[in-house]
Design a protein around this motif. Structure first.
Motif, PDB file in Angstrom:
ATOM      1  N   SER A 102       0.939  -1.139   0.035  1.00  0.00           N
ATOM      2  CA  SER A 102      -0.050  -0.061   0.246  1.00  0.00           C
ATOM      3  C   SER A 102       0.833   1.352  -0.030  1.00  0.00           C
ATOM      4  CB  SER A 102      -0.854   0.033   1.231  1.00  0.00           C
ATOM      5  OG  SER A 102      -1.860  -1.201   1.346  1.00  0.00           O
ATOM      6  N   SER A 103       1.672   1.360  -0.977  1.00  0.00           N
ATOM      7  CA  SER A 103       2.837   2.476  -1.072  1.00  0.00           C
ATOM      8  C   SER A 103       2.016   3.835  -1.453  1.00  0.00           C
ATOM      9  CB  SER A 103       3.902   2.217  -1.830  1.00  0.00           C
ATOM     10  OG  SER A 103       4.659   1.168  -1.505  1.00  0.00           O
ATOM     11  N   TYR A 104       0.787   3.862  -1.918  1.00  0.00           N
ATOM     12  CA  TYR A 104      -0.025   4.833  -2.147  1.00  0.00           C
ATOM     13  C   TYR A 104      -0.741   5.413  -1.197  1.00  0.00           C
ATOM     14  CZ  TYR A 104      -3.162   0.730  -1.963  1.00  0.00           C
ATOM     15  OH  TYR A 104      -3.819  -0.523  -1.396  1.00  0.00           O
ATOM     16  N   LYS A 105      -0.872   5.006  -0.001  1.00  0.00           N
ATOM     17  CA  LYS A 105      -1.245   5.682   0.888  1.00  0.00           C
ATOM     18  C   LYS A 105      -0.520   6.758   1.681  1.00  0.00           C
ATOM     19  CE  LYS A 105      -4.038   1.607   2.748  1.00  0.00           C
ATOM     20  NZ  LYS A 105      -4.420   0.879   4.050  1.00  0.00           N
ATOM     21  N   ALA A 106      -1.604   7.712   2.308  1.00  0.00           N
ATOM     22  CA  ALA A 106      -1.067   9.073   2.893  1.00  0.00           C
ATOM     23  C   ALA A 106       0.225   8.700   3.785  1.00  0.00           C
ATOM     24  CB  ALA A 106      -2.026   9.648   3.623  1.00  0.00           C
ATOM     25  N   PRO A 107       1.331   9.384   3.712  1.00  0.00           N
ATOM     26  CA  PRO A 107       1.475  10.659   3.161  1.00  0.00           C
ATOM     27  C   PRO A 107       2.119  10.724   1.709  1.00  0.00           C
ATOM     28  CG  PRO A 107       3.297  10.337   4.759  1.00  0.00           C
ATOM     29  CD  PRO A 107       2.307   8.967   4.576  1.00  0.00           C
ATOM     30  N   ARG A 108       2.401   9.374   1.036  1.00  0.00           N
ATOM     31  CA  ARG A 108       2.769   9.010  -0.133  1.00  0.00           C
ATOM     32  C   ARG A 108       1.930   9.116  -1.299  1.00  0.00           C
ATOM     33  NH1 ARG A 108       4.855   6.390   4.265  1.00  0.00           N
ATOM     34  NH2 ARG A 108       6.809   6.655   4.607  1.00  0.00           N
ATOM     35  N   GLU A 109       0.730   9.690  -1.332  1.00  0.00           N
ATOM     36  CA  GLU A 109      -0.180   9.822  -2.384  1.00  0.00           C
ATOM     37  C   GLU A 109       0.650  10.387  -3.828  1.00  0.00           C
ATOM     38  OE1 GLU A 109      -0.677  11.412   0.461  1.00  0.00           O
ATOM     39  OE2 GLU A 109      -2.675  11.480   0.768  1.00  0.00           O
ATOM     40  N   MET A 110       1.289  11.484  -3.612  1.00  0.00           N
ATOM     41  CA  MET A 110       1.952  12.139  -4.718  1.00  0.00           C
ATOM     42  C   MET A 110       2.805  11.383  -5.539  1.00  0.00           C
ATOM     43  SD  MET A 110       1.577  14.603  -6.902  1.00  0.00           S
ATOM     44  CE  MET A 110       0.637  15.493  -6.217  1.00  0.00           C
ATOM     45  N   ILE A 111       3.676  10.429  -4.569  1.00  0.00           N
ATOM     46  CA  ILE A 111       4.733   9.569  -5.187  1.00  0.00           C
ATOM     47  C   ILE A 111       4.006   8.594  -6.167  1.00  0.00           C
ATOM     48  CG2 ILE A 111       6.450   7.837  -4.409  1.00  0.00           C
ATOM     49  CD1 ILE A 111       6.545   9.181  -1.888  1.00  0.00           C
ATOM     50  N   TRP A 112       2.853   7.991  -5.496  1.00  0.00           N
ATOM     51  CA  TRP A 112       2.240   7.081  -6.219  1.00  0.00           C
ATOM     52  C   TRP A 112       1.416   7.450  -7.542  1.00  0.00           C
ATOM     53  CZ3 TRP A 112       1.680   1.691  -6.516  1.00  0.00           C
ATOM     54  CH2 TRP A 112       0.518   1.447  -7.286  1.00  0.00           C
ATOM     55  N   LEU A 113       0.837   8.748  -7.619  1.00  0.00           N
ATOM     56  CA  LEU A 113       0.446   9.254  -8.625  1.00  0.00           C
ATOM     57  C   LEU A 113       1.603   9.635  -9.731  1.00  0.00           C
ATOM     58  CD1 LEU A 113      -2.255  11.834  -6.826  1.00  0.00           C
ATOM     59  CD2 LEU A 113      -2.540   9.572  -7.878  1.00  0.00           C
ATOM     60  N   ALA A 124       9.442  13.833  -4.447  1.00  0.00           N
ATOM     61  CA  ALA A 124       8.151  13.556  -3.538  1.00  0.00           C
ATOM     62  C   ALA A 124       8.651  12.380  -2.680  1.00  0.00           C
ATOM     63  CB  ALA A 124       7.129  13.106  -4.738  1.00  0.00           C
ATOM     64  N   LEU A 125       9.377  11.595  -3.142  1.00  0.00           N
ATOM     65  CA  LEU A 125       9.934  10.367  -2.214  1.00  0.00           C
ATOM     66  C   LEU A 125      10.500  11.025  -1.072  1.00  0.00           C
ATOM     67  CD1 LEU A 125      10.115   7.558  -1.478  1.00  0.00           C
ATOM     68  CD2 LEU A 125      12.056   7.460  -2.800  1.00  0.00           C
ATOM     69  N   HIS A 126      11.258  12.078  -1.094  1.00  0.00           N
ATOM     70  CA  HIS A 126      12.172  12.735  -0.091  1.00  0.00           C
ATOM     71  C   HIS A 126      11.381  13.376   0.979  1.00  0.00           C
ATOM     72  CE1 HIS A 126      15.469  10.775  -2.316  1.00  0.00           C
ATOM     73  NE2 HIS A 126      16.477  11.286  -1.563  1.00  0.00           N
ATOM     74  N   ILE A 127      10.399  13.887   0.477  1.00  0.00           N
ATOM     75  CA  ILE A 127       9.657  14.656   1.621  1.00  0.00           C
ATOM     76  C   ILE A 127       9.038  13.715   2.821  1.00  0.00           C
ATOM     77  CG2 ILE A 127       7.489  16.063   1.748  1.00  0.00           C
ATOM     78  CD1 ILE A 127       7.799  16.904  -1.045  1.00  0.00           C
ATOM     79  N   PRO A 128       8.080  12.603   2.303  1.00  0.00           N
ATOM     80  CA  PRO A 128       7.844  11.901   3.563  1.00  0.00           C
ATOM     81  C   PRO A 128       8.841  10.857   3.942  1.00  0.00           C
ATOM     82  CG  PRO A 128       6.869  11.100   1.692  1.00  0.00           C
ATOM     83  CD  PRO A 128       7.654  12.233   1.179  1.00  0.00           C
ATOM     84  N   GLY A 129       9.569  10.510   3.118  1.00  0.00           N
ATOM     85  CA  GLY A 129      10.573   9.486   3.307  1.00  0.00           C
ATOM     86  C   GLY A 129      10.136   7.853   2.763  1.00  0.00           C
ATOM     87  N   SER A 130      11.103   6.932   2.576  1.00  0.00           N
ATOM     88  CA  SER A 130      10.673   5.632   2.125  1.00  0.00           C
ATOM     89  C   SER A 130       9.747   4.965   2.999  1.00  0.00           C
ATOM     90  CB  SER A 130      11.979   4.908   1.797  1.00  0.00           C
ATOM     91  OG  SER A 130      12.824   5.339   1.003  1.00  0.00           O
TER      92      SER A 130
END
Length: 431
Positions: A121-132, A217-223
């Motif tokens: 579920s890598s698409y979940k908050a806070p990583r929605e923009m990474i997924w999109l 975008a990945l570096h904002i919330p982290g991996s």
């Protein structure tokens, strides 16, 4: 994501200090992939595939630029120029095989990367923009790959282009004029080949730009990580370098061994023999198929065999594009507070015994002739595919009872024993 324990970049001498003041590129690299970027300590080898995807993109750009120097985007000589590259250009055969097989390996890496995102579920908050942004990258790569497949101007290239561009004709009212405008005529010819070549050359650089946004975008919330738990303390992380650069290096070495085995020993295994026959608009191949990485979506396209309000062809086109576009909705379709499939028993069963077999069936049916039982199997698999994402995931995320989560990443790795702490060398800790 800002970690208070992250190491700060310190210039080593006056020159690097001057460079850091004028153009802080070393600081950017240090904070992006160096010791200044703490990463969860429990990442598995499934997290290698993001780096592998970036490597594949760069490899495709480099080999593609060199091949473009020798290719002639003209319907009269395109096939001959491809043979010229293979026979007369120094190391041309290797460059072309590296580029062609590189596309297949690029998609293989992307599919594993995407399915890792589905499971964890890598698409979940806070990583929605990474997924999109990742879905946008996949669409760009698909478009680039399709246009590149047309360029050799063999039988499968020509007829594949004719079938795919013909899909636009299914759109009511504007379909046929739109198709003629895109192709530059009533059938793929010189105009279409020039347009496809131009876009095939341009889109990888657009993709590279989106990849940079994806990494940013990945570096904002982290991996993310296999537990789905956010970083809580310093012991949850380790520096990206040297730990994950070494791990990614090992994964890259294994990847290159397999990739080079294909390039040098079985370079045509993933291609189609008909593409070594020059395009002939008057001779239709017995079985028109795209490259293997398009098989699932080609199976979905062919799953609609009867008209219902709209034509079957239009239903197939809508379903094919919707099968990818619905990935944009995943952050909002999956409402479970738990990310990792390791702690979601119902979700895990539907993933391994539902979605994965469904995709296997679609891959098989997409490359098979349009006859029974493949048509029926593709219809069943297509129905389940949409039900899985639009019905099963929302329902399961609402009713399932997740398993207990560990308190932290450190606990998940070292255990919950008080003595199992990072750096503890007492006998109890090592027992």
């Amino acid at each position: 994501m800002s970690f208070p324990w992250a190491k700060e970049y310190t210039p080593a001498n006056d020159f690097t200090k001057w460079v850091d003041e004028k153009l802080p590129l070393p600081r950017l690299v240090y904070n992006a992939v160096g010791a200044g970027y703490p990463v969860p300590r429990n990442l598995s080898y499934f997290w290698n595939f993001g780096v592998l995807a970036g490597f594949c993109l760069v490899m495709q750009i480099v080999t593609g630029v060199i091949l473009a120097m020798h290719y002639a985007p003209n319907a009269l000589v395109a096939f001959s120029s491809t043979e010229h590259i293979m026979r007369d250009v120094n190391w041309g055969w290797m460059l072309r095989y590296a580029h062609a097989n590189g596309a297949s390996f690029f998609f293989l890496v992307l599919y594993i990367h995407i399915f890792r995102g589905f499971y964890y579920s890598s698409y979940k908050a806070p990583r929605e923009m990474i997924w999109l942004l990742g879905v946008v990258i996949f669409l760009l790569v698909m478009a680039t790959a399709f246009m590149g497949y047309v360029l050799p101007w063999g039988q499968m290239s020509f007829w594949g282009a004719k079938v795919i561009t013909g899909l636009f004709g299914a759109i009511p009212l504007i379909g046929e004029p739109l198709q003629v405008w895109l192709v530059g005529g009533f059938a793929p010819d010189n105009a279409a080949l020039n347009r496809f070549f131009s876009l095939h050359f341009l889109l990888p650089f657009v993709t590279l730009g989106v990849v940079i946004l994806h990494v940013w975008a990945l570096h904002i919330p982290g991996s993310s990580n296999p537990t789905g738990i956010e970083v809580k303390q310093e012991s949850d992380t380790i520096p990206f370098h040297p730990y994950y650069t070494a791990k990614d290096g090992f994964g890259l070495g294994v990847f290159l061994i397999i990739y080079c085995a294909f390039v040098f020993f079985i370079p045509n295994l993933l291609g189609h023999a008909d593409n070594y026959i020059e395009a002939n608009p008057l001779a239709t191949p017995a079985h028109i198929v795209p490259e293997w990485y398009f098989y699932p979506f080609y199976a979905i396209l062919r799953a609609f065999t009867f008209d219902f309000v709209l034509s079957a062809k239009l239903w197939g086109v809508l379903a094919m594009f919707s099968s990818i576009l619905l990935w944009f909705l995943l952050p909002w379709l999956d409402r479970s507070p738990v990310r990792s499939g390791h702690y979601r028993p119902m979700f895990r069963k539907f993933f391994w015994f539902g979605l994965v077999p469904c995709m296997v069936v679609l891959f098989i049916c997409g490359g098979a002739p349009a006859e029974e039982p493949y048509v029926m199997l593709s219809q069943i698999a297509t129905a389940y595919y949409f039900i899985h994402f639009l019905v099963i995931i929302p329902v399961v995320s609402s009713i399932e009872k997740p398993e207990p989560l560990p308190y932290s990443i450190t606990e998940a790795v070292l255990g919950s024993d008080d003595s199992a702490k990072l750096g503890d060398t007492t006998p109890a800790a090592s027992a």
